[in-house]
Motif scaffolding. Structure first.
Motif, mmCIF file in Angstrom:
data_model
loop_
_atom_site.group_PDB
_atom_site.id
_atom_site.type_symbol
_atom_site.label_atom_id
_atom_site.label_comp_id
_atom_site.label_asym_id
_atom_site.label_seq_id
_atom_site.Cartn_x
_atom_site.Cartn_y
_atom_site.Cartn_z
ATOM 1 N N ALA A 54 0.830 -1.205 0.000
ATOM 2 C CA ALA A 54 0.000 0.000 0.000
ATOM 3 C C ALA A 54 0.869 1.260 0.000
ATOM 4 O O ALA A 54 0.646 2.199 -0.780
ATOM 5 C CB ALA A 54 -0.931 -0.008 1.210
ATOM 6 N N LYS A 55 1.881 1.281 0.872
ATOM 7 C CA LYS A 55 2.801 2.424 0.886
ATOM 8 C C LYS A 55 3.614 2.470 -0.406
ATOM 9 O O LYS A 55 3.919 3.545 -0.934
ATOM 10 C CB LYS A 55 3.734 2.329 2.094
ATOM 11 N N GLY A 56 3.947 1.286 -0.917
ATOM 12 C CA GLY A 56 4.729 1.223 -2.151
ATOM 13 C C GLY A 56 3.972 1.790 -3.330
ATOM 14 O O GLY A 56 4.564 2.424 -4.223
ATOM 15 N N LYS A 57 2.656 1.581 -3.354
ATOM 16 C CA LYS A 57 1.855 2.123 -4.458
ATOM 17 C C LYS A 57 1.914 3.644 -4.469
ATOM 18 O O LYS A 57 2.060 4.270 -5.533
ATOM 19 C CB LYS A 57 0.415 1.646 -4.329
ATOM 20 N N LEU A 59 4.283 5.555 -3.216
ATOM 21 C CA LEU A 59 5.639 5.963 -3.619
ATOM 22 C C LEU A 59 5.860 5.751 -5.110
ATOM 23 O O LEU A 59 6.503 6.570 -5.777
ATOM 24 C CB LEU A 59 6.668 5.165 -2.823
ATOM 25 N N PHE A 60 5.310 4.665 -5.659
ATOM 26 C CA PHE A 60 5.450 4.376 -7.093
ATOM 27 C C PHE A 60 4.768 5.465 -7.923
ATOM 28 O O PHE A 60 5.338 5.986 -8.883
ATOM 29 C CB PHE A 60 4.845 3.011 -7.399
ATOM 30 N N ASN A 61 3.530 5.819 -7.535
ATOM 31 C CA ASN A 61 2.800 6.848 -8.282
ATOM 32 C C ASN A 61 3.483 8.202 -8.185
ATOM 33 O O ASN A 61 3.435 9.001 -9.116
ATOM 34 C CB ASN A 61 1.372 6.949 -7.773
ATOM 35 N N GLN A 62 4.129 8.466 -7.060
ATOM 36 C CA GLN A 62 4.759 9.758 -6.854
ATOM 37 C C GLN A 62 6.107 9.867 -7.567
ATOM 38 O O GLN A 62 6.437 10.926 -8.113
ATOM 39 C CB GLN A 62 4.956 9.989 -5.351
ATOM 40 N N ASN A 63 6.870 8.789 -7.616
ATOM 41 C CA ASN A 63 8.235 8.877 -8.119
ATOM 42 C C ASN A 63 8.481 8.131 -9.437
ATOM 43 O O ASN A 63 9.354 8.535 -10.208
ATOM 44 C CB ASN A 63 9.207 8.311 -7.067
ATOM 45 N N CYS A 64 7.707 7.081 -9.700
ATOM 46 C CA CYS A 64 8.050 6.192 -10.811
ATOM 47 C C CYS A 64 7.065 6.222 -11.971
ATOM 48 O O CYS A 64 7.436 5.911 -13.107
ATOM 49 C CB CYS A 64 8.150 4.744 -10.311
ATOM 50 N N ALA A 65 5.807 6.560 -11.698
ATOM 51 C CA ALA A 65 4.759 6.374 -12.702
ATOM 52 C C ALA A 65 4.933 7.246 -13.935
ATOM 53 O O ALA A 65 4.366 6.955 -14.984
ATOM 54 C CB ALA A 65 3.385 6.647 -12.069
ATOM 55 N N SER A 69 5.515 1.751 -16.095
ATOM 56 C CA SER A 69 4.241 1.101 -15.840
ATOM 57 C C SER A 69 4.543 -0.294 -15.309
ATOM 58 O O SER A 69 5.658 -0.804 -15.458
ATOM 59 C CB SER A 69 3.418 1.026 -17.130
ATOM 60 N N LEU A 70 3.551 -0.908 -14.694
ATOM 61 C CA LEU A 70 3.760 -2.272 -14.215
ATOM 62 C C LEU A 70 3.752 -3.280 -15.350
ATOM 63 O O LEU A 70 4.490 -4.271 -15.316
ATOM 64 C CB LEU A 70 2.682 -2.641 -13.191
ATOM 65 N N THR A 71 2.922 -3.026 -16.369
ATOM 66 C CA THR A 71 2.658 -4.081 -17.353
ATOM 67 C C THR A 71 3.135 -3.771 -18.762
ATOM 68 O O THR A 71 2.980 -4.607 -19.646
ATOM 69 C CB THR A 71 1.148 -4.351 -17.405
ATOM 70 N N ARG A 72 3.714 -2.585 -19.030
ATOM 71 C CA ARG A 72 4.124 -2.271 -20.391
ATOM 72 C C ARG A 72 5.323 -1.339 -20.381
ATOM 73 O O ARG A 72 5.590 -0.631 -19.420
ATOM 74 C CB ARG A 72 2.976 -1.623 -21.165
ATOM 75 N N ASN A 140 9.206 -1.108 -0.003
ATOM 76 C CA ASN A 140 7.768 -0.947 -0.205
ATOM 77 C C ASN A 140 7.412 -0.890 -1.693
ATOM 78 O O ASN A 140 6.424 -1.488 -2.131
ATOM 79 C CB ASN A 140 7.284 0.331 0.489
ATOM 80 N N ILE A 141 8.219 -0.192 -2.475
ATOM 81 C CA ILE A 141 7.964 -0.112 -3.918
ATOM 82 C C ILE A 141 8.090 -1.490 -4.558
ATOM 83 O O ILE A 141 7.262 -1.892 -5.387
ATOM 84 C CB ILE A 141 8.928 0.897 -4.582
ATOM 85 N N LEU A 142 9.115 -2.245 -4.166
ATOM 86 C CA LEU A 142 9.307 -3.587 -4.733
ATOM 87 C C LEU A 142 8.174 -4.519 -4.310
ATOM 88 O O LEU A 142 7.766 -5.396 -5.076
ATOM 89 C CB LEU A 142 10.656 -4.144 -4.287
ATOM 90 N N ALA A 143 7.658 -4.322 -3.092
ATOM 91 C CA ALA A 143 6.511 -5.137 -2.656
ATOM 92 C C ALA A 143 5.292 -4.827 -3.512
ATOM 93 O O ALA A 143 4.515 -5.725 -3.855
ATOM 94 C CB ALA A 143 6.225 -4.867 -1.180
ATOM 95 N N TYR A 144 5.126 -3.566 -3.879
ATOM 96 C CA TYR A 144 3.992 -3.197 -4.744
ATOM 97 C C TYR A 144 4.169 -3.777 -6.146
ATOM 98 O O TYR A 144 3.209 -4.280 -6.735
ATOM 99 C CB TYR A 144 3.886 -1.675 -4.811
#
Length: 456
Positions: A54-57, A59-65, A69-72, A140-144
């Motif tokens: 949940a925390k990883g999501k 952080l992912f949206n804030q820094n990585c998105a 993407s997860l799938t492409r 946390n990001i890797l868990a997401y």
């Protein structure tokens, strides 16, 4: 009188229906609870125990998105199960991911083989280093990224909507067809009752010796002859018709060239409601020339691609809303944008094969009327909504104001000049304020009603 047992049968039917409804509801809640528990169990089993998905999501949206993407593939590679893939294929551990995420340029400069391979594969696009992320944040990001994507919820929602729409029920649970049938039945009963009353009255009249045939066949003066003989009524009617015709003819002629409410269909659907409303994008980010030019300009597609290189699809809720409320598939409209600019989604690069978009102009003044956007936007400080209406609420853009001469003149008469912090008006405002004996000047008092200001 024979007793009719309808009440007992209806009670039995209602009782059985209530029992079935309760059993059905319990089964649905049980399934939902079971599926939720199952999903959480899957996440717990598949995710890394050292991270919080949940925390990883967040952080992912804030820094990585923006790039991943997860799938492409996007600017960077897809990140679903990235840790397990790197471990199985390249023999890299989590410590390598710590170093890569915190300082990717340093890892590339050190000569790391896989770091340089990724760097070359993605056109030497340097990944932004994140030295402020702690190891716990990365866990946390890797868990997401290790958690499986949830695909069952949208399908269940769609199925629920389909069943709800197929039932033909109104908001209060009563069938629309049932209500309509009841209204038709009541109307039919009224017609039958009127027919029976008319028939009964005729029978009563005949029984009392009233000859209805003679009354109906009595000669009467036709209405039009009676009207023609009354000269006063004829005169009043003629005057009324002439005045009414003049009024409607004048109104029709005054609407020539006025396109208020004009809302053409564009080749690529663009929702101002989503961009300017939900996402709070400033009007002048896209229409940047409104600050410095006579026209506001049509934004180039490169401005769209500033965001849509990464935003290749909308949220599921937004997609369903577009289909349900407006009949628009937003994801297909994004594909039209990619086709126009020649963007290759798979390889994340431009092909060079672009095609023009034939936008349909909405606001268009006559050639003999001069209007300068920069004068109104930059100097006068007028908001776009004052002329174009609540653009942030418009799914389909339309002409909000009439844009007639009278409309512009009234605005000049009612709008005060904003002098505060505007050196352009300081000297002339002081002189004209003394001339007119007022503290604030309107645009009309500043010369806004002179013909040459707009017609030259």
């Amino acid at each position: 009188m024979k007793k009719v047992p309808y009440r007992h049968s209806i009670s039995k039917v209602l009782g059985v229906s209530l029992i079935v409804f309760l059993l059905f509801s319990v089964s649905i809640f049980a399934q939902d609870g079971g599926s939720a528990e199952g999903a959480s169990a899957e996440v717990a089993d598949s995710g890394d125990s050292s991270g919080d998905p949940a925390k990883g999501k967040a952080l992912f949206n804030q820094n990585c998105a923006a790039c991943h993407s997860l799938t492409r593939k996007m600017t960077g590679p897809a990140l679903a199960n990235v840790e397990s893939r790197l471990s199985d294929d390249e023999g890299l551990d989590r410590e390598w991911l710590y170093n890569w995420i915190k300082n990717s340029p340093g890892l590339i400069a050190s000569g790391d083989a896989y770091a340089n391979k990724v760097y070359s594969e993605y056109n030497q696009a340097a990944m932004t280093p994140f030295p402020t992320l702690s190891n716990e944040d990365i866990d946390n990001i890797l868990a997401y990224t290790a958690a499986p994507p949830k695909t069952a919820a949208p399908a269940a929602t769609a199925a629920g909507e389909a069943s709800g729409s197929g039932s033909g029920s109104s908001g209060d649970g009563v069938s629309n067809e049932l209500v309509l049938g009841a209204l038709v039945l009541v109307f039919a009963l009224l017609v039958v009752m009127l027919f029976l009353v008319n028939k009964t009255l005729r029978r009563i009249a005949e029984a009392n010796g009233v000859d209805l045939s003679q009354e109906e066949s009595a000669k009467r003066l036709p209405l039009w002859k009676a009207f023609a003989k009354n000269q006063f009524l004829v005169l009043v009617t003629v005057v009324f018709l002439l005045l009414g015709s003049a009024y409607f003819a004048y109104g029709w002629m005054m609407q020539v060239g006025v396109d208020q409410g004009y809302a053409p269909v564009q080749p690529i659907h663009y929702s101002h409601r989503i961009h300017a409303g939900d996402n709070k994008i400033e009007c002048k980010y896209c229409h940047s020339s409104a600050r410095v030019s006579k026209t506001s300009g049509i934004p180039s597609l490169n401005v769209c691609m500033n965001c849509h290189k990464s935003i290749y699809q909308v949220a599921d809720e937004t997609l369903e809303e577009g289909k349900r409320e407006y009949g628009i598939d937003y994801n297909k409209e994004i594909k039209k944008l990619y086709a126009a600019v020649g963007w290759d989604e798979e390889n994340q690069k431009y092909t060079g094969e672009s095609q023009p978009v034939k936008w349909v102009r909405i606001h268009n003044l006559p050639d003999f009327a001069y209007f300068n956007h920069s004068q109104h936007v930059s100097v006068a400080g007028i908001e776009c909504q004052q002329c174009h209406g609540p653009v942030e609420e418009m799914e389909v853009m339309y002409q909000y104001s009439p844009l007639t001469m009278g409309w512009c003149v009234n605005c000049h008469r009612e709008t005060d000049i904003k002098v505060e912090g505007n050196a352009y008006y300081e000297k002339i405002h002081a002189e004209l304020s003394k001339k007119y004996g007022v503290d604030k000047l309107t645009a009309a008092q500043m010369g806004g009603l002179e013909c040459g200001k707009c017609h030259y």
